[in-house]
Design an enzyme around this catalytic site. Structure first.
Site, PDB file in Angstrom:
ATOM      1  N   ARG A 311      -2.981  -4.479  -0.172  1.00 60.07           N
ATOM      2  CA  ARG A 311      -1.813  -5.169  -0.711  1.00 60.07           C
ATOM      3  C   ARG A 311      -0.962  -5.689   0.451  1.00 60.07           C
ATOM      4  O   ARG A 311      -0.512  -4.892   1.280  1.00 60.07           O
ATOM      5  CB  ARG A 311      -0.967  -4.235  -1.589  1.00 60.07           C
ATOM      6  CG  ARG A 311      -1.726  -3.617  -2.772  1.00 60.07           C
ATOM      7  CD  ARG A 311      -1.962  -4.617  -3.880  1.00 60.07           C
ATOM      8  NE  ARG A 311      -2.838  -4.094  -4.919  1.00 60.07           N
ATOM      9  CZ  ARG A 311      -2.437  -3.409  -5.985  1.00 60.07           C
ATOM     10  NH1 ARG A 311      -1.150  -3.147  -6.147  1.00 60.07           N
ATOM     11  NH2 ARG A 311      -3.311  -2.988  -6.882  1.00 60.07           N
ATOM     12  N   GLU A 313       1.997  -6.686   0.548  1.00 63.10           N
ATOM     13  CA  GLU A 313       3.419  -6.640   0.200  1.00 63.10           C
ATOM     14  C   GLU A 313       4.260  -6.219   1.406  1.00 63.10           C
ATOM     15  O   GLU A 313       3.854  -5.354   2.174  1.00 63.10           O
ATOM     16  CB  GLU A 313       3.640  -5.641  -0.935  1.00 63.10           C
ATOM     17  CG  GLU A 313       2.893  -5.962  -2.216  1.00 63.10           C
ATOM     18  CD  GLU A 313       3.007  -4.843  -3.234  1.00 63.10           C
ATOM     19  OE1 GLU A 313       3.516  -5.109  -4.326  1.00 63.10           O
ATOM     20  OE2 GLU A 313       2.581  -3.718  -2.919  1.00 63.10           O
ATOM     21  N   ARG A 319       6.897   4.883  -0.711  1.00 65.06           N
ATOM     22  CA  ARG A 319       5.714   5.064  -1.559  1.00 65.06           C
ATOM     23  C   ARG A 319       4.732   3.891  -1.532  1.00 65.06           C
ATOM     24  O   ARG A 319       3.787   3.868  -2.317  1.00 65.06           O
ATOM     25  CB  ARG A 319       6.140   5.319  -3.005  1.00 65.06           C
ATOM     26  CG  ARG A 319       6.883   4.173  -3.673  1.00 65.06           C
ATOM     27  CD  ARG A 319       7.156   4.514  -5.124  1.00 65.06           C
ATOM     28  NE  ARG A 319       7.706   3.377  -5.857  1.00 65.06           N
ATOM     29  CZ  ARG A 319       7.854   3.334  -7.179  1.00 65.06           C
ATOM     30  NH1 ARG A 319       7.465   4.372  -7.902  1.00 65.06           N
ATOM     31  NH2 ARG A 319       8.362   2.283  -7.761  1.00 65.06           N
ATOM     32  N   GLU A 462       5.917   6.312 -10.670  1.00 70.29           N
ATOM     33  CA  GLU A 462       4.674   5.815 -11.271  1.00 70.29           C
ATOM     34  C   GLU A 462       3.489   6.065 -10.347  1.00 70.29           C
ATOM     35  O   GLU A 462       3.553   5.789  -9.156  1.00 70.29           O
ATOM     36  CB  GLU A 462       4.826   4.315 -11.560  1.00 70.29           C
ATOM     37  CG  GLU A 462       3.585   3.674 -12.147  1.00 70.29           C
ATOM     38  CD  GLU A 462       2.836   2.844 -11.124  1.00 70.29           C
ATOM     39  OE1 GLU A 462       1.598   2.961 -11.095  1.00 70.29           O
ATOM     40  OE2 GLU A 462       3.471   2.103 -10.356  1.00 70.29           O
TER      41      GLU A 462
END
Length: 539
Positions: A311, A313, A319, A462
């Site tokens: 990813r 990001e 996290r 999550e």
């Protein structure tokens, strides 16, 4: 001109001569003492250099000794297996020099560490058994050096506080250094093993202990991984992956291995690592999503994968990582996407039970440096609809968009509310708004504002995202366009559904995040062997 007073000159000359003589005598005395000291040192050195008849019982192993020259294996005992039942037995251990404490020229203590377990060893001069030279060799070993030690197990009169194997110690007979560590290491294992509570308690007592910060740890990760807590963390991580694999195997899932080089985005959005693939644009897979669905279309029925996920990001949080290990599963659905949630429920309850029962030592070791409360969970996992979660938040005075996503702060608040009401820190929230889910998510039959999807939470964060997938190519194309995905780049994926595809669904979970939250750790970098985040690509 006056005539000099000869008597006065003679007196002054005599005084100067006496001072010079005294000075010269002192100089000679210092020289004599230095020579005597040097002679004594030389004599001592000569005495030590005398051929030691026991020299074959200690020393640095030559390179050829560890170049696989001998196929016969020695019977090594693991440090963690050293127990009272071995009293009076001779054992051979291999480990790292954890600490050395010389007592005298004739005695020293050495604590040896192997995989987080430690044992105290004693080397004491004994005629025809241990020489003074052997004691000296032992005390000159550098910390973290690899050693082979042979000795007799004994039971100390009182338990040894500074070793995990507190009820035994080893009286050494042989000491061989397999590989020496440099004398000055960038970080100390003792420093890296301290808890915040220890550091704060010492500060209150007026003592300043070294605090090894996260960047220093990660820059010297090879040493940092040797701490007992890290040994525990990554052994727990191994168990999580093993339980995931074993459970799904028992449920008739087939393990697959999908490509990580793909032509188009697997999740949508811009958080992809783009690269040139022999002149063609490509990217690193954000998940195995597309290919595990194609495997279902290939009639495998149920599949899973454990592999890297990428990813791009720019998420500088506790996290998020740019690369992590994904635990992914996909399965045919007969009637309802709750069938997928059933698998998640039974899988993770089994996982938590196993970890609590079979990894007690590792969990206690982690908690010693990073204290945490055991995870609260139910035998049958709680399931709440997204609308119910939103209502709980509203009742608590938290306003949220009923068709929007939940941010981190709101997720934590909901986790707190769920714990207070239902007594669990592990629950499933399902029927998410369609607008906040990936393009391949199936809309709800009764309200297309919502989707047949779910997230799973541990301690208010999550860890799992799952859903029923769109298996109708026309709807899939429509959803991809709506999410801004170039349909041409995923044409082979969509085509897989044109040949007949069963209803199906699945889920994905980050291995590092599961371990982080189960162990109550404050940063995912603690559960990533060599973390990759927006600022770190080494070591």
């Amino acid at each position: 001109m006056s005539t000099p007073n000869l008597e006065e000159e003679f007196t002054q000359s005599t005084t100067i001569s006496k001072k010079a003589l005294k000075k010269e005598q002192m100089k000679q005395e210092k020289l004599r003492r230095r020579q005597e000291s040097a002679a004594a040192s030389a004599s001592a050195a000569s005495s030590e250099d005398v051929a030691d008849p026991l020299s074959h019982l200690y020393g640095d192993l030559p390179l050829y000794a560890v170049q696989s020259t001998d196929e016969t294996t020695s019977d090594y005992t693991k440090v963690g297996s050293l127990v009272e039942q071995l009293n009076t037995k001779e054992v051979l251990i291999r480990g790292r020099v954890h600490t050395i404490r010389p007592v005298s020229k004739k005695m020293a203590f050495i604590v040896v560490r192997e995989k987080g377990k430690t044992v105290q060893c004693v080397v004491t001069v004994q005629p025809d058994v241990v020489s003074p030279q052997m004691v000296k060799f032992t005390t000159n070993l550098s910390r973290e050096s690899i050693v082979d030690l042979t000795g007799i197990v004994s039971i100390p009169s009182i338990p040894i506080k500074g070793a995990s194997q507190s009820t035994v110690e080893i009286h050494l007979r042989k000491v061989y250094c397999v590989n020496r560590a440099m004398p000055n290491l960038p970080i100390s294992i003792d420093d890296a093993s301290r808890s915040e509570a220890e550091i704060e308690a010492a500060a209150q007592a007026g003592e300043q202990l070294v605090r090894v910060n996260q960047d220093t740890r990660l820059n010297n990760r090879v040493i940092d991984l040797r701490t007992a807590a890290n040994q525990g963390i990554f052994r727990i991580q191994f168990r999580v992956a093993k339980i995931f694999r074993d459970f799904l195997d028992s449920e008739d899932f087939v393990e697959i291995h999908t490509p990580k080089l793909i032509a188009g985005s697997s999740e949508g959005g811009s958080s992809v690592f783009k690269l040139d693939y022999k002149g063609q644009p490509a990217c690193l897979a954000q998940s195995p999503q597309l290919h595990k669905q194609m495997s279902i279309c290939g009639d495998f029925g149920r599949v899973f994968e454990i592999g890297p996920v990428f990813r791009a990001e720019d998420s500088f949080t506790h996290r998020h990582l740019c690369e992590f290990t994904g635990l992914d599963a996909e399965m045919e659905i007969k009637k309802h996407y709750s069938e997928v949630m059933d698998i998640v429920d039974r899988l993770f309850v089994k996982m938590f039970d196993y970890l609590n029962e079979r990894c007690k030592d590792e969990l206690e070791t982690v908690a010693k440096q990073y204290p945490f409360e055991p995870l609260k969970y139910l035998p049958k996992t709680l399931r709440l609809k997204f609308e119910e979660g939103v209502q709980m938040l509203k009742d608590a005075g938290v306003e949220v968009d009923p068709l929007g996503d939940l941010n981190t702060e709101v997720e934590r608040k909901l986790g707190q509310l769920v714990l207070e009401k239902y007594g669990t820190e592990f629950y499933i929230l399902h029927r998410y708004p369609l607008a906040v889910r990936p393009f391949y998510t199936m809309p709800c039959h009764d309200d297309d504002r919502y989707s047949n999807s779910f997230d799973v939470f541990i301690r208010g964060e999550e860890i799992i995202s799952g859903a029923q997938r769109v298996h109708v190519p026309e709807l899939l194309t429509e959803r991809a366009k709506a999410c801004g995905i170039d349909v041409a780049s995923i044409s082979t994926y969509i085509d897989a559904f044109r040949y007949g595809a069963p209803p199906h669904g699945g889920f994905g979970v980050g291995l590092e995040r599961v371990v982080m939250l189960f162990c109550g750790l404050n940063n995912i970098r603690k559960t990533s062997l060599f973390p990759r985040d927006p600022l770190r690509i080494r070591p």
